[in-house]
Design a protein around this motif. Sequence first.
Motif, mmCIF file in Angstrom:
data_model
loop_
_atom_site.group_PDB
_atom_site.id
_atom_site.type_symbol
_atom_site.label_atom_id
_atom_site.label_comp_id
_atom_site.label_asym_id
_atom_site.label_seq_id
_atom_site.Cartn_x
_atom_site.Cartn_y
_atom_site.Cartn_z
ATOM 1 N N TYR A 79 -2.204 0.690 -4.492
ATOM 2 C CA TYR A 79 -1.934 -0.661 -4.025
ATOM 3 C C TYR A 79 -1.214 -1.462 -5.098
ATOM 4 C CZ TYR A 79 -5.748 0.848 -1.002
ATOM 5 O OH TYR A 79 -6.539 1.563 -0.143
ATOM 6 N N MET B 158 -4.812 6.530 -2.041
ATOM 7 C CA MET B 158 -4.059 5.304 -1.814
ATOM 8 C C MET B 158 -3.766 4.624 -3.138
ATOM 9 S SD MET B 158 -3.647 4.860 1.499
ATOM 10 C CE MET B 158 -3.246 3.110 1.563
ATOM 11 N N SER C 41 0.846 -1.187 0.000
ATOM 12 C CA SER C 41 0.000 0.000 0.000
ATOM 13 C C SER C 41 0.882 1.238 0.000
ATOM 14 C CB SER C 41 -0.897 0.025 1.237
ATOM 15 O OG SER C 41 -1.767 -1.086 1.265
#
Length: 115
Positions: free
Chosen positions: A77, A75, A21
């Motif tokens: 990932y 975010m 992440s």
Amino acid sequence: QVHLVESGGGLVQAGGSLRLSCAASGAIFNTMGWYRQAPGKQRELVAAITSGGTPNYADSVKGRFTVSRDNVKRMMYLQMNSLKPEDTAVYYCNAKTYATSLMYWGQGTQVTVSS
């Protein structure tokens, strides 16, 4: 101030999975990407993703890794499956800002794949 913070690295056996992440703050980001650097080797692009969600992968990880992002949460990932010992490296988050087109780097997270 722009900050990129990676998490999720660790030690895994070959064939296993990890999810990295990257938490981004301080700006609105255009293209974001994951790079990696193994000992004695140059840093290389692993995967990148545009703000619209279009991904791009290095040939060595196609079909095994998946990059995604959540623009609301800021975010990014990297889902890594079928890991191989040659995937061992420090993985870095990278992001380019809309406002200045400057590129920023996180501090990196170690991924070690044992055989």
